[in-house]
Scaffold this motif. Structure first.
Motif, PDB file in Angstrom:
ATOM      1  N   VAL A  72      -4.370  16.360   3.945  1.00 29.68           N
ATOM      2  CA  VAL A  72      -4.364  17.858   3.818  1.00 29.68           C
ATOM      3  C   VAL A  72      -3.016  18.785   4.158  1.00 29.68           C
ATOM      4  O   VAL A  72      -2.818  19.632   3.531  1.00 29.68           O
ATOM      5  CB  VAL A  72      -5.428  18.537   4.562  1.00 29.68           C
ATOM      6  CG1 VAL A  72      -6.848  17.934   4.484  1.00 29.68           C
ATOM      7  CG2 VAL A  72      -5.175  18.122   6.191  1.00 29.68           C
ATOM      8  N   MET A 123     -10.237  17.823  -0.562  1.00 30.57           N
ATOM      9  CA  MET A 123      -9.182  17.003   0.201  1.00 30.57           C
ATOM     10  C   MET A 123      -9.282  15.517   0.675  1.00 30.57           C
ATOM     11  O   MET A 123     -10.581  15.674   1.508  1.00 30.57           O
ATOM     12  CB  MET A 123      -8.553  17.933   1.278  1.00 30.57           C
ATOM     13  CG  MET A 123      -7.872  19.056   0.468  1.00 30.57           C
ATOM     14  SD  MET A 123      -6.303  18.864  -0.231  1.00 30.57           S
ATOM     15  CE  MET A 123      -6.909  18.998  -1.888  1.00 30.57           C
ATOM     16  N   GLY A 138     -10.077  17.057   5.601  1.00 30.72           N
ATOM     17  CA  GLY A 138     -10.436  17.078   4.273  1.00 30.72           C
ATOM     18  C   GLY A 138     -11.865  16.606   3.909  1.00 30.72           C
ATOM     19  O   GLY A 138     -12.280  15.608   4.631  1.00 30.72           O
ATOM     20  N   GLU A 186      -1.048  18.239   0.644  1.00 30.43           N
ATOM     21  CA  GLU A 186      -1.583  18.845  -0.530  1.00 30.43           C
ATOM     22  C   GLU A 186      -2.333  19.984  -0.370  1.00 30.43           C
ATOM     23  O   GLU A 186      -2.618  20.456  -1.315  1.00 30.43           O
ATOM     24  CB  GLU A 186      -2.366  17.486  -0.981  1.00 30.43           C
ATOM     25  CG  GLU A 186      -1.874  16.280  -1.286  1.00 30.43           C
ATOM     26  CD  GLU A 186      -2.681  15.313  -1.897  1.00 30.43           C
ATOM     27  OE1 GLU A 186      -3.942  15.510  -2.199  1.00 30.43           O
ATOM     28  OE2 GLU A 186      -2.265  14.104  -2.487  1.00 30.43           O
ATOM     29  N   SER A 187      -2.737  20.346   0.885  1.00 32.85           N
ATOM     30  CA  SER A 187      -3.260  21.663   0.723  1.00 32.85           C
ATOM     31  C   SER A 187      -2.582  22.700   2.056  1.00 32.85           C
ATOM     32  O   SER A 187      -3.094  23.265   2.783  1.00 32.85           O
ATOM     33  CB  SER A 187      -4.799  21.461   1.304  1.00 32.85           C
ATOM     34  OG  SER A 187      -5.583  22.891   1.139  1.00 32.85           O
TER      35      SER A 187
END
Length: 279
Positions: free
Chosen positions: A245, A241, A214, A248-249
């Motif tokens: 990560v 990020m 991130g 959330e990604s």
């Protein structure tokens, strides 16, 4: 749920068979989760399914003391966790080199495993992690401070009871498990006693490496050590990020990891449009 005994401990293990046309030389991808409140579910509900669908066999397990695996009182050095990994692979009769995907603490274990047994590791994917250098030392020190403070908080504030009282049953179970790990084991002492690795040893990692960080993560400074020393390292920085990560990604991370594995698996073929295929 599958339970096996390795290193004289009971481990909770999940395996996903490769989807689609199977092949005798389909690669095996082993996921290593983070520390303390984490378990195999963090990968089971994110990357494991897509990697399996792309054609790889997937192995996930709860590390000792976490999730549904046995919680011994001692044995929480980094070397112990790496030993557990290879013991589990032995019990599963997994003799061919495997691809290791590690998030946070799990990435440290993946890198150390590649250093210790290069003959058994086909590639390493670091997710906001590394196994050597100042960034890892700082992360471990911060984690030890956090765990020590949490142990005191759980002991005196009885957080699990407070969470249960307001109906947060799942969180209460997680807190209870975390509390037991910190108060009933030598986890903190063992981690503190685990030696760190000089970043120059990263040059000994001869397998391909993918490192995903991130942009705002405290670990991103490890990217320099990896690209400087690892002979075959691909770096991905996810904008905006932090150290989250995986959570959330997930979609972007999944695309990056599956595409990379499709090029580095056994008899790898370039990912086709609309999704990679790992062979």
């Amino acid at each position: 749920m599958t339970e096996i005994v390795a290193n004289r401990l009971r481990f909770h293990v999940q395996r996903l068979a490769p989807k689609g046309p199977s092949s005798a030389n389909s690669p095996t991808v082993v996921f290593l989760h983070g520390l303390a409140v984490d378990d195999l579910s963090s990968f089971y509900y994110t990357l494991a399914g897509p990697v399996s669908k792309a054609g790889a066999e997937v192995i996930l397990y709860d590390q000792r003391g976490q999730g549904r695996s046995q919680r011994p009182r001692t044995g929480y050095r980094l070397a112990d966790a790496v030993g557990d990994l290879f013991a589990i692979l032995d019990v599963l009769d997994q003799r061919q080199p495997v691809h290791l995907v590690g998030n946070s603490y799990g990435g440290i274990l993946a890198g150390l495993a590649a250093l210790e047994r290069p003959d058994r590791v086909a590639s390493v994917v670091f997710i906001d992690s590394c196994c050597a250098g100042a960034a890892v030392e700082a992360w471990l020190e911060s984690m030890l401070n956090t765990l020590s403070a949490a142990a005191l908080l759980y002991e005196y504030d009885r957080l699990d009871e407070q969470c249960a009282a307001v109906g947060w049953r799942k969180i209460a179970r997680q807190v209870r498990g975390m509390s037991g790990l910190l108060s009933e084991t030598t986890l903190i002492e063992d981690l503190a006693a685990s030696p760190t690795v000089d970043p120059t040893r990263l040059a000994e990692i001869r397998c391909p490496v993918l490192a995903v960080f991130g942009e705002r993560s405290d670990m991103v400074s490890a990217a320099g050590d990896l690209t400087r020393h690892v002979p075959d390292c691909t770096l991905e920085i996810l904008p905006g990020m932090a150290h989250t990560v995986l959570r959330e990604s997930t979609d972007v991370l999944c695309e990056v990891v599956v595409s990379w594995l499709s090029r580095h698996g056994s008899n790898a073929r370039t990912a086709a449009r609309g999704g990679g295929e790992i062979r």
